[in-house]
Design an enzyme around this catalytic site. Structure first.
Site, short mmCIF file in Angstrom:
data_model
loop_
_atom_site.label_atom_id
_atom_site.label_comp_id
_atom_site.label_asym_id
_atom_site.label_seq_id
_atom_site.Cartn_x
_atom_site.Cartn_y
_atom_site.Cartn_z
CG HIS A 102 -1.74 -1.03 1.58
ND1 HIS A 102 -1.31 -2.20 2.14
CD2 HIS A 102 -3.09 -1.15 1.45
CE1 HIS A 102 -2.35 -2.99 2.32
NE2 HIS A 102 -3.44 -2.39 1.92
CG ASP A 105 1.84 -1.03 3.23
OD1 ASP A 105 0.93 -0.68 3.99
OD2 ASP A 105 1.72 -1.93 2.37
C1 XUL Z 1 -7.62 -6.61 4.31
C2 XUL Z 1 -6.85 -7.01 3.11
C3 XUL Z 1 -5.95 -5.98 2.53
C4 XUL Z 1 -5.91 -5.96 1.05
C5 XUL Z 1 -5.10 -4.82 0.50
O1 XUL Z 1 -8.39 -7.60 4.84
O2 XUL Z 1 -6.94 -8.12 2.65
O3 XUL Z 1 -4.68 -6.22 3.05
O4 XUL Z 1 -5.39 -7.13 0.54
O5 XUL Z 1 -5.58 -3.59 0.91
#
Ligand code: XUL
Ligand code: CO
Length: 448
Positions: A102, A105
């Protein structure tokens, strides 16, 4: 890499000669060809930045327990930059080909989006430098639009226009980052895109806004020449009580309703499937039959705990089922992979538990691939399924298929059939026998 940052050697494939597990793979042999392709190309393993390098191992009742070697960098930007060094040495030792992240992150937020983007760009510069020397690829990147309190009521579905605007602006930069790092996919997990109560929610407007944001994102990606496969990731609940992208079927209906199914596919996660009351295999089957399987998040839930615990996959039965669907699909998706959206248990807090978690996850999917490939090769389930539906190949079944038989013909055919005749038209599924066969495939394929 001059300095050894992690106290761990490179993880190698050693076969399954020893029964105890160490820092080695027993089933994942990246360059070995299974079912016509190298294992690394079937599996396309990715390490999730958030769980691996950022997660402090909190749970709803307890503070983080994680001990991480870069904790000594106390300035947030120093820490963020150091983490990239640790991350790339980690990938080198583990032998995964992909990473996922992300935007948030990677770098701390500033007070304004301009400051935040500047922080992010510094870290992305370092990632791009490492990519040049290591060849590491990004399976997907995404935007965190759920952690900061501004997203309390969602991002694209927020009732507050300023928050929609901010989300679009954040996404714009995240797509630019995706282009810089060459992401093969771009993921939208509906963080807080859902609702707590219908009494104060305009559900239709919120879903229209979500679709609008997705269209804007795709249009902008086209405009800047970022040709990643766009993916939506379903989840039924958490953090909101009712997430709009409940499961694969609901998300596909949403995609069709808002004309997104040409440009978007699905990223499916094991634990999310369980929270929706499904198996992972069910979700993958639904997506692949719709031609919309995009990528997979690898983790498992726990039948005894109700929340999204993101455990590293270790259940060979489930990985076999998932890989069976993948083999039937000819691959995970056009550019999909297996991203470990998984973290160690709170009680596994030492740095090397991050390696052991990935080892069990990678070995479990590699084992699942080997078993599913053997089942495919022998056609064992294909014969069972073909046999079960064989009555549609001739007689009245063929007439139903061709459209020759309508209600009147089917009534004439059925009207005088006795109970005994109809009972005789069915046969036992022998499900227990099928399950026993699958057990034999698991034990015998892996025991060799
Ligand atoms: C949350 C989830 C996230 C997504 C990316 O449950 O799975 O980590 O994969 O935002
Ligand atoms: Co996920």
């Amino acid at each position: 890499m001059a300095e050894q940052l992690w106290d761990m050697d490179k993880i190698n494939y050693v076969g399954n000669s020893s029964l105890t597990s160490g820092a080695e793979f027993h089933y994942y042999n990246p360059d070995e060809v299974v079912a016509g392709k190298k294992m690394r190309d079937w599996l396309r393993f990715s390490v999730a930045y958030w769980h691996t390098f950022d997660q402090r191992l909190v749970d709803p009742f307890g503070d983080g327990t994680a001990i991480r070697p870069y904790d000594k960098y106390t300035d947030p930007m120093d820490n963020a930059l150091a983490k990239v060094d640790y991350a790339f040495e980690f990938y080198d030792k583990l032998g995964n080909d992909f990473l996922c992240f992300h935007d948030r992150d990677l770098a701390p937020e500033g007070d304004t989006l301009r400051e935040t983007n500047a922080n992010l760009d510094k870290v992305v510069d370092r990632i791009v430098d490492y990519q040049k020397t290591t060849g590491m690829k990004v399976l997907w990147n995404t935007s965190n639009m759920f952690t900061n309190p501004r997203f309390v009521a969602g991002a694209g579905t927020s009732p507050y226009a300023d928050i929609f605007a901010y989300s679009a602006a954040q996404l714009k930069h995240s797509l630019e980052v995706g282009k810089r790092v060459g992401s093969e996919n771009y993921v939208f997990w509906g963080g807080r895109e859902g609702y707590e109560s219908l009494w104060n929610t305009d559900m239709k407007l919120e879903q229209e806004h979500a679709a609008k944001l997705f269209h804007m994102a795709k249009d902008y990606a086209n405009e800047i020449g970022f040709d990643a496969q766009m993916l939506l990731e379903p989840k039924p609940k958490e953090p909101t009580t009712h997430q709009y992208d409940f499961d694969a079927a609901t998300t596909i209906a949403f995609m069709k309703e808002y004309d997104l199914d040409k440009d978007f596919k699905l990223n499916l996660e094991g634990n999310h499937a369980n929270l929706a009351g499904h198996t992972y295999q069910h979700e993958i089957r639904v997506a692949r039959e719709a031609g919309l399987l995009g990528s997979l998040d690898a983790n498992q839930g726990d039948k005894l705990i109700g929340w999204d615990i993101d455990e590293y996959p270790s259940n060979l039965y489930e990985t076999t089922a998932a890989m069976y669907e993948v083999l039937e699909n000819g691959g995970i998706g056009p550019r999909g992979g297996l991203n470990f959206d998984s973290k160690p248990r709170r009680s596994s807090f030492e740095p090397n538990d991050l390696f052991y978690g990935h080892i069990v996850g990678m070995d479990s999917f590699a084992a699942g691939l080997r078993v599913a490939a053997k089942m495919e090769e022998d056609g064992v389930l294909k014969n069972i399924v073909a046999d079960r539906y064989s009555s549609y190949k001739s007689g009245i079944g063929a007439d139903i298929e061709s459209g020759k038989a309508g209600f009147k013909e089917l009534e004439a055919y059925s009207l005088d059939k006795t109970q005994a005749e109809l009972r005789a038209a069915t046969s036992s599924d022998h499900l227990e026998q099928i399950k026993d066969t699958i057990n034999h495939y698991i034990v015998n394929t892996l025991g060799k």
